[in-house]
Design a protein around this motif. Structure first.
Motif, mmCIF file in Angstrom:
data_model
loop_
_atom_site.group_PDB
_atom_site.id
_atom_site.type_symbol
_atom_site.label_atom_id
_atom_site.label_comp_id
_atom_site.label_asym_id
_atom_site.label_seq_id
_atom_site.Cartn_x
_atom_site.Cartn_y
_atom_site.Cartn_z
ATOM 1 N N MET A 1 11.086 6.497 -10.279
ATOM 2 C CA MET A 1 12.247 7.165 -9.690
ATOM 3 C C MET A 1 11.985 7.645 -8.266
ATOM 4 O O MET A 1 12.918 7.838 -7.491
ATOM 5 C CB MET A 1 12.662 8.349 -10.569
ATOM 6 N N GLY A 2 10.707 7.837 -7.931
ATOM 7 C CA GLY A 2 10.387 8.411 -6.642
ATOM 8 C C GLY A 2 9.955 7.412 -5.589
ATOM 9 O O GLY A 2 9.441 7.808 -4.536
ATOM 10 N N ALA A 3 10.168 6.124 -5.831
ATOM 11 C CA ALA A 3 9.676 5.091 -4.908
ATOM 12 C C ALA A 3 10.586 4.864 -3.703
ATOM 13 O O ALA A 3 10.209 4.148 -2.784
ATOM 14 C CB ALA A 3 9.468 3.773 -5.659
ATOM 15 N N GLY A 4 11.779 5.447 -3.711
ATOM 16 C CA GLY A 4 12.672 5.299 -2.571
ATOM 17 C C GLY A 4 13.733 4.230 -2.717
ATOM 18 O O GLY A 4 14.383 3.856 -1.738
ATOM 19 N N ILE A 5 13.936 3.722 -3.934
ATOM 20 C CA ILE A 5 14.999 2.739 -4.172
ATOM 21 C C ILE A 5 16.346 3.480 -4.236
ATOM 22 O O ILE A 5 16.439 4.549 -4.855
ATOM 23 C CB ILE A 5 14.711 1.957 -5.463
ATOM 24 N N PRO A 6 17.388 2.968 -3.597
ATOM 25 C CA PRO A 6 18.667 3.701 -3.510
ATOM 26 C C PRO A 6 19.228 4.152 -4.850
ATOM 27 O O PRO A 6 19.777 5.248 -4.952
ATOM 28 C CB PRO A 6 19.591 2.688 -2.823
ATOM 29 N N CYS A 7 19.105 3.301 -5.874
ATOM 30 C CA CYS A 7 19.602 3.669 -7.203
ATOM 31 C C CYS A 7 18.503 3.392 -8.217
ATOM 32 O O CYS A 7 18.187 2.232 -8.486
ATOM 33 C CB CYS A 7 20.864 2.888 -7.556
ATOM 34 N N ALA A 8 17.906 4.457 -8.754
ATOM 35 C CA ALA A 8 16.838 4.312 -9.746
ATOM 36 C C ALA A 8 17.271 5.000 -11.036
ATOM 37 O O ALA A 8 17.736 6.145 -11.015
ATOM 38 C CB ALA A 8 15.540 4.914 -9.227
ATOM 39 N N MET A 9 17.125 4.294 -12.161
ATOM 40 C CA MET A 9 17.622 4.779 -13.448
ATOM 41 C C MET A 9 16.549 4.594 -14.511
ATOM 42 O O MET A 9 15.642 3.775 -14.372
ATOM 43 C CB MET A 9 18.877 3.994 -13.852
ATOM 44 N N VAL A 10 16.684 5.359 -15.604
ATOM 45 C CA VAL A 10 15.739 5.292 -16.716
ATOM 46 C C VAL A 10 16.513 5.161 -18.023
ATOM 47 O O VAL A 10 17.517 5.855 -18.235
ATOM 48 C CB VAL A 10 14.854 6.552 -16.771
ATOM 49 N N LEU A 11 16.034 4.270 -18.884
ATOM 50 C CA LEU A 11 16.553 4.164 -20.247
ATOM 51 C C LEU A 11 15.399 4.477 -21.195
ATOM 52 O O LEU A 11 14.306 3.929 -21.053
ATOM 53 C CB LEU A 11 17.092 2.758 -20.524
ATOM 54 N N ARG A 12 15.660 5.375 -22.164
ATOM 55 C CA ARG A 12 14.610 5.833 -23.079
ATOM 56 C C ARG A 12 14.942 5.441 -24.515
ATOM 57 O O ARG A 12 15.561 6.212 -25.256
ATOM 58 C CB ARG A 12 14.463 7.349 -22.978
ATOM 59 N N PRO A 13 14.536 4.244 -24.949
ATOM 60 C CA PRO A 13 14.782 3.848 -26.336
ATOM 61 C C PRO A 13 13.880 4.609 -27.303
ATOM 62 O O PRO A 13 12.736 4.959 -26.988
ATOM 63 C CB PRO A 13 14.452 2.352 -26.355
ATOM 64 N N ALA A 14 14.402 4.823 -28.506
ATOM 65 C CA ALA A 14 13.591 5.318 -29.619
ATOM 66 C C ALA A 14 12.755 4.144 -30.150
ATOM 67 O O ALA A 14 12.578 3.135 -29.460
ATOM 68 C CB ALA A 14 14.506 5.906 -30.688
ATOM 69 N N GLY A 15 12.254 4.261 -31.372
ATOM 70 C CA GLY A 15 11.446 3.183 -31.946
ATOM 71 C C GLY A 15 12.216 1.876 -31.990
ATOM 72 O O GLY A 15 13.361 1.827 -32.452
ATOM 73 N N GLY B 1 25.532 2.307 -14.044
ATOM 74 C CA GLY B 1 24.590 3.396 -13.841
ATOM 75 C C GLY B 1 24.561 3.897 -12.409
ATOM 76 O O GLY B 1 24.828 3.156 -11.465
ATOM 77 N N LYS B 2 24.212 5.181 -12.269
ATOM 78 C CA LYS B 2 24.121 5.827 -10.959
ATOM 79 C C LYS B 2 22.696 6.316 -10.731
ATOM 80 O O LYS B 2 21.929 6.499 -11.683
ATOM 81 C CB LYS B 2 25.098 7.004 -10.876
ATOM 82 N N ASP B 3 22.362 6.529 -9.487
ATOM 83 C CA ASP B 3 21.024 7.000 -9.148
ATOM 84 C C ASP B 3 20.700 8.297 -9.889
ATOM 85 O O ASP B 3 21.509 9.221 -9.936
ATOM 86 C CB ASP B 3 20.920 7.247 -7.637
ATOM 87 N N GLY B 4 19.526 8.317 -10.513
ATOM 88 C CA GLY B 4 19.093 9.493 -11.256
ATOM 89 C C GLY B 4 19.482 9.499 -12.716
ATOM 90 O O GLY B 4 19.062 10.395 -13.464
ATOM 91 N N ASP B 5 20.276 8.532 -13.155
ATOM 92 C CA ASP B 5 20.671 8.470 -14.567
ATOM 93 C C ASP B 5 19.448 8.275 -15.458
ATOM 94 O O ASP B 5 18.554 7.479 -15.141
ATOM 95 C CB ASP B 5 21.643 7.319 -14.818
ATOM 96 N N ALA B 6 19.423 9.000 -16.580
ATOM 97 C CA ALA B 6 18.372 8.835 -17.585
ATOM 98 C C ALA B 6 19.008 9.072 -18.945
ATOM 99 O O ALA B 6 19.527 10.160 -19.210
ATOM 100 C CB ALA B 6 17.230 9.813 -17.343
ATOM 101 N N TYR B 7 18.982 8.051 -19.784
ATOM 102 C CA TYR B 7 19.656 8.129 -21.074
ATOM 103 C C TYR B 7 18.713 7.786 -22.219
ATOM 104 O O TYR B 7 17.926 6.838 -22.128
ATOM 105 C CB TYR B 7 20.841 7.154 -21.125
ATOM 106 N N ASN B 8 18.825 8.559 -23.311
ATOM 107 C CA ASN B 8 18.195 8.170 -24.572
ATOM 108 C C ASN B 8 18.985 7.034 -25.204
ATOM 109 O O ASN B 8 20.197 6.890 -24.966
ATOM 110 C CB ASN B 8 18.205 9.333 -25.571
ATOM 111 N N LEU B 9 18.312 6.286 -26.056
ATOM 112 C CA LEU B 9 18.984 5.284 -26.876
ATOM 113 C C LEU B 9 18.373 5.379 -28.270
ATOM 114 O O LEU B 9 17.206 5.042 -28.475
ATOM 115 C CB LEU B 9 18.789 3.882 -26.283
ATOM 116 N N SER B 10 19.159 5.890 -29.216
ATOM 117 C CA SER B 10 18.675 6.123 -30.569
ATOM 118 C C SER B 10 19.856 6.002 -31.509
ATOM 119 O O SER B 10 20.895 6.645 -31.296
ATOM 120 C CB SER B 10 18.053 7.525 -30.670
#
Length: 270
Positions: free
Chosen positions: A139-153, A196-205
């Motif tokens: 997220m901190g590398a300087g890309i204009p739109c950086a997002m995270v997806l957090r899957p469960a098992g 998705g928008k810059d800074g988005d971080a979502y769980n997936l469960s």
């Protein structure tokens, strides 16, 4: 061969998740390029119509093998020695490769038990801290739109939950089952690449969370394997929720209950 500048989407790590995602994006009409761990696999995929390059992740990496406008990183920690540094290096090089949108596939291990999606992640163990540090690097590398997806098992083809605990004797039968199917992870990645928008971080469960002592014996029996035996202590029922992506982006789980997948396999004679 297609020139570097023509790729819309790149995927670092075309494995159990990355390859089905690449195929799904191709089916949408996107021009997709991927990396894999061996030259043999790269040649095989390229022959099948998916542009692929061998790439070994690490801090010594000097460039990505292609340019693209959006990049998905879905490499599990087990594949890399210094995982956060390797992910950070890929994200840095993504800037030079023209990437405008980055999606990093992380995991719900960044949360301590009982934490919710509106809190700041506080991992309860080293594995979760390693994943959180990798998230921060991406997220901190300087890309204009950086997002995270957090899957469960993760479960799905080649990852049947019936094999996870079969034949074992273990504690924690009262704990919640937190799983998500491959189909839903692919669909969520597709959605985030568009909405998705810059800074988005979502769980997936998956929304349905049975108790482990209910689910895993049932899952093992579906494969004709010995059921796990659960002993005390039972542990706490702490489900990992993944509904914020539904509320904010309109995501709909194809497999809201893992047991529904078992029923479909049985109906197909598998």
């Amino acid at each position: 061969m297609t020139t570097e500048s023509e790729y819309q989407t790149g995927i670092v790590g075309a494995g159990w998740l990355g390859l089905p995602l690449a195929r799904a994006l191709q089916a949408e009409g996107r021009q997709v390029a991927v990396t894999v761990s061996s030259a043999q696999k790269a040649a095989q995929l390229t022959a099948e119509g998916l542009q692929a390059w061998p790439l070994q992740l690490g801090t010594g990496l000097t460039a990505l093998p292609f340019r693209c406008r959006e990049l998905v990183i879905c490499v599990p920690p087990s594949k890399v020695e210094d995982y956060p540094a390797a992910i950070g290096r890929v994200a840095e090089l993504a800037v030079a490769a023209g990437v405008q949108r980055l999606l990093f596939v992380s995991a719900t291990s960044v949360w301590a038990p009982g934490q919710g999606e509106d809190e700041h992640p506080m991992p309860a163990h080293e594995r979760g801290m390693r994943m959180l540090t990798a998230e921060q690097a991406a997220m901190g590398a300087g890309i204009p739109c950086a997002m995270v997806l957090r899957p469960a098992g993760l479960y799905g083809p080649q990852r049947h939950p019936g094999r996870f605990l079969a034949g074992k004797t273990l504690e924690g039968g009262g704990q919640a089952v937190n799983l998500v199917h491959l189909d839903d992870v692919v669909a969520a990645c597709q959605l985030l690449l568009v909405q998705g928008k810059d800074g988005d971080a979502y769980n997936l469960s998956a929304p349905v969370h049975p108790r482990r002592e209910q689910f895993y014996p049932f899952a093992a029996r579906q494969l004709g394997l010995p059921a796990p035996v659960f002993i005390e202590p039972a542990g706490q029922f702490v489900p990992v929720e993944g509904l914020r992506i539904c509320e904010q982006l309109g995501f709909v789980y194809r497999w809201p209950d893992p047991a529904h997948w078992f029923a479909e396999l049985a109906a197909r004679g598998h």
